[in-house]
Structure formats: structure tokens, C-alpha cells
Design an enzyme around this catalytic site. Structure first.
Site, mmCIF file in Angstrom:
data_model
loop_
_atom_site.group_PDB
_atom_site.id
_atom_site.type_symbol
_atom_site.label_atom_id
_atom_site.label_comp_id
_atom_site.label_asym_id
_atom_site.label_seq_id
_atom_site.Cartn_x
_atom_site.Cartn_y
_atom_site.Cartn_z
ATOM 1 N N CYS A 291 41.934 43.034 9.739
ATOM 2 C CA CYS A 291 42.121 44.451 10.059
ATOM 3 C C CYS A 291 42.365 44.579 11.567
ATOM 4 C CB CYS A 291 40.911 45.255 9.641
ATOM 5 S SG CYS A 291 39.370 44.616 10.263
ATOM 6 N N LYS B 203 43.627 45.788 -3.695
ATOM 7 C CA LYS B 203 44.359 45.875 -2.417
ATOM 8 C C LYS B 203 43.370 46.408 -1.383
ATOM 9 C CE LYS B 203 47.432 46.402 0.822
ATOM 10 N NZ LYS B 203 48.008 45.215 1.517
HETATM 11 C C1 LIG Z 1 47.854 42.920 8.250
HETATM 12 C C2 LIG Z 1 47.131 44.219 7.977
HETATM 13 C C3 LIG Z 1 48.152 45.317 7.726
HETATM 14 C C4 LIG Z 1 46.326 44.584 9.199
HETATM 15 C C5 LIG Z 1 46.142 44.047 6.811
HETATM 16 C C6 LIG Z 1 46.749 44.068 5.411
HETATM 17 C C7 LIG Z 1 47.554 42.856 5.091
HETATM 18 C C8 LIG Z 1 48.903 42.928 4.807
HETATM 19 C C9 LIG Z 1 49.657 44.193 4.822
HETATM 20 O O1 LIG Z 1 49.237 45.166 4.135
HETATM 21 O O2 LIG Z 1 50.692 44.204 5.534
HETATM 22 N N1 LIG Z 1 49.622 41.791 4.520
HETATM 23 C C10 LIG Z 1 49.024 40.554 4.488
HETATM 24 O O3 LIG Z 1 49.680 39.516 4.236
HETATM 25 N N2 LIG Z 1 47.695 40.463 4.733
HETATM 26 C C11 LIG Z 1 46.931 41.559 5.042
HETATM 27 O O4 LIG Z 1 45.705 41.405 5.275
#
Ligand SMILES: CC(C)(C)CCc1c(C(=O)O)[nH]c(=O)[nH]c1=O
Length: 312
Positions: free
Chosen positions: A130, A45
């Protein structure tokens, strides 16, 4: 039959692995992906410097029509040190991808300095979805910021590093991001992350299905496959051959894996379908893929990779 791949000198005996964010937050989850006889690697993750609980629930939803998922997890993770401990202590002959997603450029640089100075000998995936400075789109949608952060990263980072990209939807955007990425000694590019800021409505209650951001969230699953394949294909056609390709998005069958390889993928990741089906999905997908190769008379993915035909 040869179902292997190689990135930055790392041999992958299988081309399948999880997508970052799915079955990879805890050491038990990471172990479960590595334990499968049908995965070639695992990705963590995306880590932030400190532990994050993430957004309020409901923050993840599987569409009732089976066409996909929507999430606004909010980067819940155990914190950088937890994953550093895991990747440096884990005994495995499978390569590990260490995903990082700092909430600022400085956070990313700090984490990458620590990885550079550590005993970690796997690959790093910098999540360019990010956040950026407020008022600007996510980093990967901001060319200047993307070029700036990669310039700073490669001024000190020497271990194998790739980037996770959100989907692009305009040919000029494919050109722009490829021109930037080709300036750097990237080990790989991973396309795509979820399609950002989708909206799903519950037909019983006329209400959004996730709580954060008024229901807006990243969309994954079958519904994103056409966009995922287009991004893998477009980037493969534009990027230096030295930059390998990881295909992510819309994989629910061996045929979907095969199509990602046709578009140029060296490795293929499974997100939504892994969340739905569990780690047994890897065996099913690899066996379905092998059956397609046999049926077509191929003995190796090398005969398939990048061989998508166009209509002349
Ligand atoms: C969207 C962010 C929270 C900035 C990064 C983590 C992430 C998330 C998340 O942790 O919400 N969900 C996704 O589908 N892709 C991602 O890259």
C-alpha cells in the site's frame, strides 16, 4: 495423499487459492474461486474504504511471449463495505482471507478496527505494498513505517492477520524485514506481490503496453518465479515457525507449486496464470502436484515443506 495445510487453527483441505487482485473483485468472481473443488480458500481484492474505479486502461497486459504479465490496476475495488458484506454473509467451510490496502495508515487502521468489531471469522491480509506518504517508498520498503503500522495494528487487533509483501532483493533487506515481522504475532506472511515498476514495450509500435504511470507496472508470471522462490525461502529461514508462509509468484505448473512448498510455503497462490487460464487452473495444478509427490514416493506435503536441499 495429504495435500492440506493449517494456519492459525484454520484447516485448508487444498493449498491452492487465487492471489489478491485476480478473479476476486466481485462476489461472482470470489464465488467462482470458492466453488472450485481444488481451492482451499479465497482472498479478496485488496479493499480501500470506498469504491475505486482504478486506473485508466490499458492497465493490464499479458506478455506475448507468455513469460508474464504487467499491471497498474490502481486498486480498483468495490469498497470495504462490499467485501465485509461478502465475507460475513458467505456460507462456506473454506477460510476466507480479507485483503486490505488503505491509502494511508489511518485508512488501514480504520478498516482493521471495523473488522475487529465485526462478525468476520476468517483471516486478514494487510497489503504492505500500500502507498506510503509521498516521497517515501511503498510501506513494505520503509522499515520504520512498517514497524509503526504493525505496532498500532496489534495494539487492538486480535483476529488472525498476515502481511502481503513485495519482493526484496538484498540479503540485508531479508534480515531487516524478518527482524521487524518477528516482533509481531503474525499468522502468516505472503511473499511475493508483483515485482514493482517493471516496463514492457510493444515490439510492433515501440510503445509501452499499459497507459498508467508511463507504462510502469507490477510484473508477474513465470518471469518472477526465481525472485518469488528466493523470498519464500529467505523469509521461511528467518521468520519464527509460528508465522506460516504463503507462496505467491510464477506458478504455472505443479512443479512450481512443489518448489514453493520446498522453500517453505504452507499455501500457494496463483495470480497471472489464473488470470490467463481461469479457475480450471486449480485442478490442473493440484493434479500435477499430486503426480510429482507420487513419483517421488511422498504421501504428504509435510514431507516436502521446507526441505529444499543446498549443495554441501
Ligand atoms: C500497487 C497498489 C495499487 C498500491 C496496491 C494494489 C496492487 C495492484 C493494483 O491494484 O494496481 N497490483 C498489483 O500487482 N499488486 C498490488 O498490490
Amino acid at each position: 495423499m495429504n495435500l492440506t495445510a493449517n494456519i492459525a487453527g484454520f484447516n485448508f483441505d487444498h493449498i491452492l487459492l487465487n492471489a489478491a487482485g485476480v478473479v476476486c473483485q466481485t462476489s461472482d468472481e470470489l464465488d467462482s474461486v470458492l466453488a472450485s473443488d481444488y481451492t482451499g480458500a479465497v482472498v479478496t481484492k485488496s479493499a480501500t474504504p470506498s469504491l475505486r474505479p482504478g486506473n485508466v486502461s490499458p492497465r493490464y497486459h499479458e506478455l506475448t511471449n507468455g513469460l508474464g504479465t504487467i499491471n497498474s490496476m490502481g486498486l480498483p475495488n468495490e469498497g470495504f463495505d462490499y467485501y465485509m458484506d461478502y465475507v460475513t454473509q458467505k456460507q462456506t467451510d473454506k477460510p476466507i482471507f480479507f485483503s486490505v490496502a488503505g491509502l494511508s495508515k489511518q485508512e488501514n487502521l480504520d478498516m482493521l478496527h471495523k473488522i475487529e468489531e465485526s462478525e468476520f471469522n476468517g483471516l486478514v491480509e494487510l497489503n504492505l505494498s500500500c502507498p506510503n506518504v509521498p516521497g517515501k517508498p511503498q510501506t513494505a520498503y520503509d522499515s520504520e513505517t512498517t514497524e509503526e503500522i504493525l505496532t498500532e495494528v496489534f495494539s487492538f487487533f486480535t483476529k488472525p492477520l498476515g502481511v502481503k509483501l513485495p519482493p526484496y532483493f538484498d540479503i540485508v533487506h531479508f534480515d531487516n524485514i524478518a527482524n521487524i515481522l518477528n516482533k509481531f504475532p503474525l499468522a502468516f506472511v505472503n511473499a511475493i506481490n508483483s515485482i514493482g515498476n517493471g516496463l514492457v514495450i510493444d515490439e510492433e509500435t515501440d510503445t509501452v503496453v499499459i497507459k498508467p504511470k508511463g507504462g510502469f507496472g507490477g510484473v508477474g508470471g513465470p518471469i518472477v518465479k526465481a525472485t518469488a522462490l528466493a523470498n519464500v525461502r529467505a523469509l521461511r529461514q528467518r521468520l519464527n515457525p509460528s508465522i506460516k508462509m504463503v507462496g505467491t509468484g510464477g506458478v504455472t505448473s505443479g512443479r512450481d507449486v512443489y518448489e514453493h512448498v520446498l522453500c517453505g510455503a504452507d499455501l500457494v497462490e496463483v495470480g497471472s496464470q489464473l488470470a490467463i487460464e481461469g479457475t480450471s487452473v486449480f485442478e490442473r495444478l493440484e493434479k500435477e502436484l499430486a503426480a510429482i509427490l507420487t513419483e517421488k514416493g511422498y504421501n504428504s506435503l509435510d514431507e516436502v515443506r521446507g526441505q529444499l536441499k543446498i549443495i554441501e
